[in-house]
Design a protein around this motif. Sequence first.
Motif: not given
Length: 70
Positions: A8-11, A18-21, A29-30, A43-44
């Motif tokens: 949940e924290l990663y997400s 992801a909203e800005v970059d 995520t890789e 999530a991203v």
Amino acid sequence: MPPPVAPELYSAVLGRMAEVDPAGAVRETEKLSGPLRDEVRIAVISSWAKRNPRAAWQWYLGAWAAAPEP
């Protein structure tokens, strides 16, 4: 060794990133593996698609085409 981090924290963090970059968030995520990577990537891409659905869709199509056959 770093402490484990909940999915949940990663997400939350990478989803916001992801909203800005979006490209940077996908790259992050890789660094993950298995089901954690898949869960966070969803999530991203979801966050990215809210701002730029066309670009998120194009990334998805490219990633699908580049994926090895099972």
